[in-house]
Design an enzyme around this catalytic site. Structure first.
Site, PDB file in Angstrom:
ATOM      1  N   ASN A 265      -9.520   4.046   3.883  1.00  0.00           N
ATOM      2  CA  ASN A 265      -8.715   5.268   3.914  1.00  0.00           C
ATOM      3  C   ASN A 265      -8.015   5.537   2.580  1.00  0.00           C
ATOM      4  OD1 ASN A 265      -6.745   3.331   3.978  1.00  0.00           O
ATOM      5  ND2 ASN A 265      -5.723   4.075   5.805  1.00  0.00           N
TER       6      ASN A 265
ATOM      7  N   SER B  56      -1.525  17.792   3.705  1.00  0.00           N
ATOM      8  CA  SER B  56      -0.619  16.662   3.580  1.00  0.00           C
ATOM      9  C   SER B  56       0.782  17.250   3.429  1.00  0.00           C
ATOM     10  CB  SER B  56      -0.963  15.812   2.356  1.00  0.00           C
ATOM     11  OG  SER B  56      -2.217  15.196   2.515  1.00  0.00           O
TER      12      SER B  56
ATOM     13  N   LYS C 206     -13.086   9.570  -2.642  1.00  0.00           N
ATOM     14  CA  LYS C 206     -12.958   8.448  -1.712  1.00  0.00           C
ATOM     15  C   LYS C 206     -13.677   7.232  -2.273  1.00  0.00           C
ATOM     16  CE  LYS C 206     -11.811   8.781   2.200  1.00  0.00           C
ATOM     17  NZ  LYS C 206     -10.481   8.578   2.848  1.00  0.00           N
TER      18      LYS C 206
ATOM     19  N   HIS D 145       3.976   7.780   7.705  1.00  0.00           N
ATOM     20  CA  HIS D 145       3.136   7.564   6.518  1.00  0.00           C
ATOM     21  C   HIS D 145       1.784   8.255   6.586  1.00  0.00           C
ATOM     22  CE1 HIS D 145       0.565   4.762   8.575  1.00  0.00           C
ATOM     23  NE2 HIS D 145       0.021   4.303   7.475  1.00  0.00           N
TER      24      HIS D 145
ATOM     25  N   ALA E 247      -1.493  10.281   9.370  1.00  0.00           N
ATOM     26  CA  ALA E 247      -1.874  10.841  10.662  1.00  0.00           C
ATOM     27  C   ALA E 247      -2.249   9.742  11.647  1.00  0.00           C
ATOM     28  CB  ALA E 247      -3.046  11.802  10.476  1.00  0.00           C
ATOM     29  N   GLY E 248      -2.925   8.720  11.184  1.00  0.00           N
ATOM     30  CA  GLY E 248      -3.401   7.666  12.078  1.00  0.00           C
ATOM     31  C   GLY E 248      -4.737   8.048  12.705  1.00  0.00           C
TER      32      GLY E 248
ATOM     33  N   ASN F 103       3.894  -0.468   3.159  1.00  0.00           N
ATOM     34  CA  ASN F 103       3.750  -1.792   3.782  1.00  0.00           C
ATOM     35  C   ASN F 103       4.641  -2.761   3.010  1.00  0.00           C
ATOM     36  OD1 ASN F 103       1.756  -0.938   5.536  1.00  0.00           O
ATOM     37  ND2 ASN F 103       0.067  -1.827   4.388  1.00  0.00           N
TER      38      ASN F 103
ATOM     39  N   CYS G 275       0.893  -1.153   0.000  1.00  0.00           N
ATOM     40  CA  CYS G 275       0.000   0.000   0.000  1.00  0.00           C
ATOM     41  C   CYS G 275       0.935   1.207   0.000  1.00  0.00           C
ATOM     42  CB  CYS G 275      -0.839  -0.015   1.278  1.00  0.00           C
ATOM     43  SG  CYS G 275      -2.060   1.299   1.300  1.00  0.00           S
TER      44      CYS G 275
ATOM     45  N   MET H  61      -9.181  14.329   4.790  1.00  0.00           N
ATOM     46  CA  MET H  61      -9.883  15.046   3.720  1.00  0.00           C
ATOM     47  C   MET H  61      -9.842  16.556   3.921  1.00  0.00           C
ATOM     48  SD  MET H  61     -13.249  12.808   2.942  1.00  0.00           S
ATOM     49  CE  MET H  61     -13.783  12.551   4.626  1.00  0.00           C
TER      50      MET H  61
END
Lengths: 482, 140
Positions: free
Chosen positions: A206, A386, A481, A405, A407-408, A331, A102, A382
């Site tokens: 996501n 970034s 999305k 990678h 924000a989580g 990943n 990913c 959104m």
């Protein structure tokens, strides 16, 4: 669980019990506090325990590492990095996860926000219509079993060969879009069948497609090397290996569980099953992962082409003027050479929810980026910014050239759905000038900006520690999305 | 008998309960598909047969949910009703099940988020004489 503070952005989980190396977490106190609460509260699923579990695996070198966006994953924490000696180390399924390779591809357009701004709605509609996304969507590249095998061997090269993109795309893709040791025979028929309709689809959750404006440049030299400037329009594509990767994960969860027992490696948790790198099982898994990595490269390559098809005619551009800035996964597991205690060693580096961030001078970087390091893309949400970062010398020596990678999540999906309503989220975003198109109304509430951690805090920790350096800040204009 | 979606920050868990294991397995599957589609909108027009074996009940649960995800992608189907039998055999636990559903229709089925995989995280199987509970975390 106690952490020892090394500096404002570095903490050590001391080596105790079965740990072979210490844990090292590169985050601020603010980011760590909720993790410590979870660990001390005895929560079964907590990220610090996962850092400890990884530290117990055979052949791990230096430390079990977690980046600033650490949160609970499967086996490894998300944001986890683990490097293993190729001779006596292991390869662990949990260090790669279910969405193999990913990652994010960013396209740099010659367009400015002034040109695009007034036509945002039309652009959003064209991207929404042109790029298959969401549950059950089907790709435009139809494949047979043999075709899938070709994708797994050639990666993005396959897609470019079929007319989806230009050769220069490969130059600016990690591994030039193709891992050499992929073996389709290591991938189950079921995994291939699941992928037939999904090559060139974005997925959901996501994953996203975003039109962004560069609003700030912090590193002029790096920005010049990347060819980006304030006001420029970029397009970010975030997706992975789709169902093929998911099935490889499921298949090898079983195979590596057997291997763990065969080689008497203690299984500290089921998702951390592994095999010695040199064993037939370990080699087979690595060949399957490489195939999954190639599938993800091909996926993003096809989507990049569809993005060009959507945008170029609208602004009377030759499609190739929309160039690949870079394509990098988060990943992965890869063989890499690194300096450890003054000696160069060949290591197998797992990055789970961590972007490779190779700094200046690394030969793997495309030539135009070699002096500054390649770009690292960090997705916000959104509604927020970034960032484009780059690797540093400190990152090379401390964390094997790894970066953050994203924000989580801060809130669960159900909590997000209870807190926000999809329509209201869309309205708020429209108020901020962000055009959103989504295939799932439920998904919008679940992915509401407030459901994520503040990406700025994560960026502050990653750059404050000196592991990554800031290059540019971008804000979304259009978001599609799944 | 019921399913429940369990809270977790990064992903979600699913729990199925019922008077016996078979019902709990079926409910867990309903719970998983409820994340992807509106179950009441999915008509049981087509049936998929699923036969599985596993060393443990936990392994059987992960394999069952994983197999349904695979069939969703391969056949392009989504499911809303499940009929399951779980028995202990010589080679471990066996599951024979039917999943009833229809081809995904994004206009009618109110698509949600795609589930990537069923994981061993938080996997638990509990069974007494008159009550069974199965659960695991799903990767989204």
């Amino acid at each position: 669980m106690e952490l020892r503070k090394l500096d404002d952005f570095a903490w050590e989980l001391p080596k105790t019990g079965d740990m072979r190396v210490p844990g090292r977490i590169f985050a601020s106190e603010d980011l760590l506090r909720p993790l410590l609460d979870e660990a001390r509260g005895g929560q079964e699923w907590n990220a610090l325990e996962q850092v400890r579990n990884v530290a117990c695996l055979p052949g791990i070198v230096k430390a079990s590492i977690a980046m600033a966006d650490i949160h609970p994953g499967y086996g490894f924490p998300i944001g986890g990095v683990g490097a293993f000696d190729v001779h006596d180390g292991v390869v662990a399924m949990g260090g790669v996860g279910f969405d193999i390779n990913c990652g994010v591809r960013v396209l740099a357009t010659p367009l400015s926000a002034k040109e695009v701004g007034p036509r945002k709605e039309e652009l959003a509609d064209r991207l929404f219509g042109g790029v298959p996304a969401g549950l059950g969507s089907e790709g435009k590249l139809r494949l047979s079993v043999e075709g899938i095998d070709d994708v797994l061997v050639k990666g993005a090269r396959y897609a470019v060969g079929k007319g989806f993109g230009v050769p220069d795309d490969l130059r600016f893709t990690e591994e030039e879009g193709c891992m050499a040791d992929a073996d389709p025979a290591a991938v189950s028929v079921k995994a291939k069948q699941r992928q037939f309709r999904q090559v060139g689809t974005l997925g959901s959750g996501n994953h996203y497609l975003e039109v962004q404006e560069v609003v700030e440049i912090m590193d002029r030299a790096a920005a010049a090397a990347y060819g980006i400037e304030v006001g420029q329009i970029l397009v970010a594509i975030h997706c992975g290996s789709r169902a093929l990767g998911h099935q490889i994960g499921q298949d090898y969860l079983q195979e590596l569980e057997r291997a763990s027992r065969k080689y008497a490696i203690p299984i500290r948790e089921r998702e951390l099953v592994c095999a010695p790198i040199r064993s037939p099982e370990g080699q087979r898994y690595l060949s399957a992962v490489a195939a999954g990595v190639n599938c993800a490269f091909a996926n993003r390559q096809v989507i990049a082409h569809l993005v060009r098809e959507a945008i170029a005619p609208m602004f009377s551009l030759a499609p190739e003027r929309i160039r690949t800035l870079y394509d990098v996964g988060h990943n992965n597991v890869k063989r890499e050479r690194h300096q450890v205690d003054g000696r160069e060693r060949e290591l197998l580096v797992h990055r789970k929810g961590s972007t490779r961030a190779f700094g200046p001078g690394r030969p793997e970087n495309p030539e135009p980026y070699r002096a500054v390091g390649h770009p690292v893309f960090v997705g916000g949400t959104m509604g927020t910014a970034s960032y484009i970062l780059r690797g540093t010398e400190r990152g090379m020596s401390e964390v094997f050239g790894s970066g953050i990678h994203g924000a989580g999540r801060a809130l669960s999906r159900s909590k997000a759905k209870r807190t926000w309503h999809g329509d209201k989220v869309l309205k708020d975003l429209a108020g901020k000038g962000i055009e959103v198109r989504a295939h799932s109304a439920r998904g919008i509430a679940e992915e509401a900006p407030g459901a994520y951690k503040d990406v700025d805090l994560v960026i502050q920790a990653a750059t404050g520690s000196g592991l990554n350096a800031l290059v540019a800040r971008v804000v979304p204009l259009v978001c599609v999305k799944g | 008998m019921a399913y429940e979606i369990l809270e977790h920050t990064a992903d979600v868990g699913v729990r199925g309960t019922g008077p016996d294991l078979a019902t709990a397995f079926a409910e867990a599957a309903r719970g998983m598909f409820s994340l992807m589609v509106a179950l009441e909108a999915v008509a049981p027009m087509r049936t998929m047969q699923v036969d599985l074996t596993a060393d443990s009940l936990e392994g059987l649960l992960v394999a069952w949910l994983g197999e349904l995800l695979a069939q969703k992608d391969i056949e392009g189907l989504v499911f809303s009703r499940f009929c399951v039998a779980v028995v202990q055999g010589e080679r471990g636990w066996m599951l024979r099940g039917q999943a009833h559903g229809e081809p995904l229709d994004v206009h009618r089925h109110q698509p949600g988020v795609e589930v990537k995989a069923a994981t061993y995280y938080g996997v638990r199987v509990e069974c007494t004489n008159d009550h069974a509970m199965v659960q695991c975390v799903l990767d989204l």
